[in-house]
Scaffold this active site. Structure first.
Site, short mmCIF file in Angstrom:
data_model
loop_
_atom_site.label_atom_id
_atom_site.label_comp_id
_atom_site.label_asym_id
_atom_site.label_seq_id
_atom_site.Cartn_x
_atom_site.Cartn_y
_atom_site.Cartn_z
N LEU A 156 0.87 -1.17 0.00
CA LEU A 156 0.00 0.00 0.00
C LEU A 156 0.91 1.23 0.00
O LEU A 156 1.97 1.22 0.64
CB LEU A 156 -0.89 0.02 1.25
CG LEU A 156 -1.92 -1.11 1.39
CD1 LEU A 156 -2.68 -0.96 2.71
CD2 LEU A 156 -2.88 -1.14 0.22
N ASP A 157 0.48 2.27 -0.70
CA ASP A 157 1.26 3.50 -0.71
C ASP A 157 1.44 4.02 0.72
O ASP A 157 0.62 3.73 1.60
CB ASP A 157 0.58 4.56 -1.55
CG ASP A 157 0.46 4.17 -3.01
OD1 ASP A 157 1.29 3.35 -3.46
OD2 ASP A 157 -0.46 4.66 -3.69
N LYS A 158 2.47 4.80 0.92
CA LYS A 158 2.76 5.35 2.25
C LYS A 158 1.52 5.98 2.89
O LYS A 158 1.22 5.72 4.06
CB LYS A 158 3.88 6.40 2.14
CG LYS A 158 4.16 7.14 3.44
CD LYS A 158 5.18 8.25 3.24
CE LYS A 158 5.37 9.08 4.51
NZ LYS A 158 6.32 10.18 4.33
N ARG A 269 -5.55 5.67 -7.70
CA ARG A 269 -5.26 7.11 -7.74
C ARG A 269 -5.15 7.60 -9.19
O ARG A 269 -5.70 8.65 -9.55
CB ARG A 269 -3.97 7.39 -6.98
CG ARG A 269 -4.04 7.02 -5.51
CD ARG A 269 -2.67 6.98 -4.87
NE ARG A 269 -2.03 8.31 -4.89
CZ ARG A 269 -0.77 8.52 -4.56
NH1 ARG A 269 0.01 7.49 -4.21
NH2 ARG A 269 -0.28 9.74 -4.59
#
Length: 358
Positions: A156-158, A269
């Site tokens: 997962l992205d930061k 996104r």
């Protein structure tokens, strides 16, 4: 003291003419000793050990070193595989608080907070999820590729929160990686995300199909291209979405749920920005954030400003347990910052309805 593990067994008549790596893998799966370094070895790891000269066979009282995984065994062969101790990883264990949803000898499932990087990389060499798992799991890590470390099968992205799973040994890592590679097409894996976006997608229920590739100029970004593109290195990507609710007239913000058919970097996104509905708080893909903020009531605008990250949350993760085959399903409710945004939106919806009634 350095501990070396061994697996020893005699080939049965029904295993005659079987590949060496396959028969070892069969006996490995039958092993019930989870603390043994042999437990949890993947077929790939077994093949690597054989090629390194760690396998030997006694046939007709003669001992032979075998370095070919495809070598065929015969009934009565005495097989021995040496498993060297796990190498100590260069990664540093760091005691970082984790919200653990489930844990056993094969895997760990957790609710990752926003702001936590998953894996060490230039710019984030420590204080990552991997460092935290090193400290939390300790000796329960049976090793990935001969190294004592957790196996990251998806990221997962930061600044994306939500459910993640990590493997503790080779076999679990390969099984989970295969499930993620299939993206649910075989019925074993399911992932669902929740997000708050600018505007409202048209149609309100749909699927975005746009290939994703690395941006040619901004290397930290991805970009979406048309489905029939011939652009180099563009990979097919598909995101299903359902609009749960919208606020404003015309709609200023919507709450959506997304299901991934593929797993490209930054996929949700990129896809939402591609259709003109970027995720709220997304500094990388959300153009025009300030102009959109000016259209919101002050309290709601302040809430969006304090979010400080993209409003994206991995709510659901379901998969098949790599050791037992049991269906596993885990959900994480919206975190406090996104709940606060939803609360402010509901207040505005109520206020607008009262104003219209008057």
């Amino acid at each position: 003291m350095v501990h070396v593990s061994h697996i020893n067994f005699i080939v049965s008549p029904d295993e005659d003419s079987t590949r060496l790596d396959r028969v070892i893998a069969t006996h490995q799966r039958a092993s019930q000793n989870a603390q043994n370094a042999f437990a949890g070895l993947s077929r790939q790891r077994i093949q690597a050990l054989i090629k390194q000269g760690m396998a030997s066979i006694i046939r007709n009282t003669q001992t032979h070193k075998i370095d070919d995984p495809a070598w065929q065994v015969k009934s009565g062969d005495e097989i021995s595989l040496t498993v060297p101790p796990l190498k100590q990883t260069k990664l540093t264990a760091q005691a970082i608080p984790l919200t653990v949803l489930y844990e056993d000898d094969s895997l760990i499932v957790l609710n990752k907070p926003a702001g936590l990087v998953v894996h060490p990389a230039p710019g984030n060499l420590d204080h990552t999820l991997v460092n935290a798992l090193m400290a939390h799991c300790g000796d329960s890590l049976s090793g990935i590729g001969g190294e004592r470390r957790p196996g990251i099968v998806h990221r997962l992205d930061k600044d994306t929160s939500g459910v993640m799973v990590a493997a503790k040994h080779d076999m679990a890592h390969q099984s989970l990686a295969a499930q993620f590679a299939a993206h649910g097409r075989d019925g074993r894996l399911a992932r669902a995300y929740e997000a708050f976006i600018w505007g409202r997608p048209v149609p309100v229920i749909g699927k975005i199909e746009a290939a994703v590739q690395r941006h040619p100029k901004a290397r930290k970004k991805m970009r979406a291209v048309k489905k029939d593109t011939t652009a180099r290195r563009a990979r097919h990507a598909a995101t299903q979405y359902v609009t749960q609710e919208s606020w404003g007239d015309p709609p200023l913000i919507s709450h959506i749920e997304c299901v991934l058919e593929t797993g490209r970097t930054h996929q949700i996104r990129v896809h939402m920005a591609h259709i003109g509905c970027p995720i709220i708080g997304d500094q990388l893909y959300g153009r025009g954030q300030m102009s959109r903020l000016r259209k919101l009531p002050p309290a709601l605008a302040d809430c969006v400003k304090t979010l400080n990250r993209q409003a994206l949350h991995a709510r659901l993760l379901a998969f098949e347990h790599p050791a037992t085959g049991e269906p596993m399903r885990f959900e994480a409710p919206l975190p406090e910052d996104m709940l606060n945004l939803a609360y402010q939106l509901q207040n505005e919806l109520k206020a607008s309805a009262e104003q219209a009634a008057n």
